[in-house]
Design a protein around this motif. Structure first.
Motif, short mmCIF file in Angstrom:
data_model
loop_
_atom_site.label_atom_id
_atom_site.label_comp_id
_atom_site.label_asym_id
_atom_site.label_seq_id
_atom_site.Cartn_x
_atom_site.Cartn_y
_atom_site.Cartn_z
N THR A 236 0.83 -1.20 0.00
CA THR A 236 0.00 0.00 0.00
C THR A 236 0.87 1.26 0.00
O THR A 236 2.04 1.22 0.39
N VAL A 237 0.27 2.38 -0.41
CA VAL A 237 1.03 3.61 -0.60
C VAL A 237 1.57 4.20 0.70
O VAL A 237 2.45 5.07 0.67
N ASP A 238 1.06 3.74 1.84
CA ASP A 238 1.54 4.28 3.11
C ASP A 238 2.78 3.57 3.63
O ASP A 238 3.19 3.78 4.77
N ILE A 239 3.43 2.76 2.80
CA ILE A 239 4.67 2.11 3.22
C ILE A 239 5.73 3.17 3.51
O ILE A 239 5.80 4.22 2.86
N SER A 240 6.55 2.91 4.50
CA SER A 240 7.58 3.86 4.91
C SER A 240 8.61 4.09 3.80
O SER A 240 9.07 3.14 3.16
N PRO A 241 9.00 5.35 3.57
CA PRO A 241 10.07 5.62 2.59
C PRO A 241 11.37 4.89 2.91
O PRO A 241 12.10 4.49 2.00
N ALA A 242 11.66 4.72 4.20
CA ALA A 242 12.87 4.00 4.59
C ALA A 242 12.80 2.54 4.15
O ALA A 242 13.80 1.97 3.70
N VAL A 243 11.61 1.93 4.27
CA VAL A 243 11.45 0.55 3.82
C VAL A 243 11.56 0.47 2.31
O VAL A 243 12.20 -0.43 1.75
N LEU A 244 10.94 1.43 1.62
CA LEU A 244 11.04 1.48 0.16
C LEU A 244 12.51 1.54 -0.29
O LEU A 244 12.91 0.86 -1.24
N TYR A 245 13.30 2.32 0.40
CA TYR A 245 14.72 2.43 0.08
C TYR A 245 15.41 1.08 0.24
O TYR A 245 16.18 0.65 -0.64
N GLU A 246 15.13 0.39 1.34
CA GLU A 246 15.76 -0.91 1.59
C GLU A 246 15.34 -1.93 0.53
O GLU A 246 16.16 -2.74 0.07
N VAL A 247 14.07 -1.91 0.15
CA VAL A 247 13.58 -2.85 -0.86
C VAL A 247 14.30 -2.61 -2.19
O VAL A 247 14.77 -3.56 -2.84
N ARG A 248 14.38 -1.36 -2.60
CA ARG A 248 15.01 -1.06 -3.89
C ARG A 248 16.51 -1.31 -3.86
O ARG A 248 17.10 -1.72 -4.88
N GLN A 249 17.14 -1.08 -2.72
CA GLN A 249 18.55 -1.40 -2.59
C GLN A 249 18.79 -2.90 -2.75
O GLN A 249 19.85 -3.32 -3.25
N ALA A 250 17.81 -3.70 -2.33
CA ALA A 250 17.93 -5.15 -2.44
C ALA A 250 17.64 -5.65 -3.86
O ALA A 250 17.85 -6.82 -4.16
N GLY A 251 17.14 -4.76 -4.72
CA GLY A 251 16.93 -5.12 -6.11
C GLY A 251 15.51 -5.53 -6.47
O GLY A 251 15.27 -6.00 -7.59
N ALA A 252 14.57 -5.37 -5.56
CA ALA A 252 13.18 -5.75 -5.82
C ALA A 252 12.40 -4.55 -6.36
O ALA A 252 12.64 -3.42 -5.95
#
Length: 257
Positions: A236-252
């Motif tokens: 959902t759009v309310d996911i934390s920006p910090a989590v989004l950063y970690e996800v994208r850093q992991a390549g997902a």
């Protein structure tokens, strides 16, 4: 019981479970917390104790849930149906007729199963709920792994289910998680569930985690993967920006609804 009464009862049960999760509670405390009568609270405690989600004590109750465990299936199923439907619609857009698809247990995965009715896929369902949804309209070949069935969410558990998952190959696996805290990884409260999810990831070309934003703030006992094991996260759009950063850093990749 009308729909409004059912929602009130579900919300009250979740409030009670959250309350006792932080420590033992007296009946009077729970009555004041929920605004219900002590007679109603006694009835609630009896129902929840029968489901194994708390233990009755003299004059109150205490938690019986493992660390990071989710609410009983019946309570979770009534929670945020519109959100789960939106997540499921996004998930279904990733599937094409003729593909081999694994559908996890849990209420969000069940919503995905409903969206994939009659699509024309070969689907392995990890719960009887998901199997029934997938087979409710002609077109899909629906397979269940067999073995022991969990009494709460009707999921398949045990080594038989793991063996069947490992014997198949999937174009895409839709998984859920009790918890997905970036520091702790993808975790669940039951060891057997972790084994099945790990097998699903190993047997799939593409692994998709479908989860609401609050799952990324929790931890549970048993690890089955990390963000690096995922191809896509649908949340959902309310996911934390910090989590989004970690996800994208992991390549997902991330899809938000």
């Amino acid at each position: 019981m009308d729909d409004n009464d059912h929602v009130q009862r579900s919300e009250r049960h979740k409030t009670i479970i959250r309350a006792v999760d932080s420590g033992p509670r007296r009946i009077q405390e729970l009555a004041e917390l929920t605004g219900a009568s002590t007679i109603t609270i006694r009835r609630d405690l009896a129902e929840l104790a029968e489901k194994g989600t708390l233990r009755r004590t003299h004059g109150g109750a205490e938690t019986a849930l493992m660390r990071g465990a989710e609410f009983p299936f019946g309570l979770r199923q009534s929670e945020a149906p519109a959100t789960k439907s939106a997540l499921a619609e996004a998930a279904a857009q990733l599937v094409r007729p003729g593909q081999s698809v694994l559908i996890d247990n849990g209420t969000t995965a069940l919503a995905v199963a409903h969206e994939l009715r009659g699509v024309g896929i070969t689907a392995l369902a990890l719960s009887l709920h998901a199997a029934a949804a997938l087979a409710s309209k002609p077109g899909n070949e629906v397979i269940v792994p067999g073995g022991t069935v969990d009494a709460d969410d009707l999921s398949f558990v045990g080594i038989d289910a793991v063996d069947v998952v490992r014997s198949m190959r999937f174009d895409i696996a839709f998984l859920g998680a009790c918890s997905a805290d970036p520091a702790s990884g993808l975790t669940v409260s039951k060891w057997a569930d972790a084994k099945i999810k790990r097998a699903a990831m190993d047997s799939s070309t593409r692994t998709v985690l479908v989860a609401t934003a609050e799952k990324f703030t929790r931890t549970s006992a048993h690890l089955f993967g990390t963000f690096a094991d995922l191809d896509t996260i649908i949340t959902t759009v309310d996911i934390s920006p910090a989590v989004l950063y970690e996800v994208r850093q992991a390549g997902a990749a991330v899809i938000t609804v």
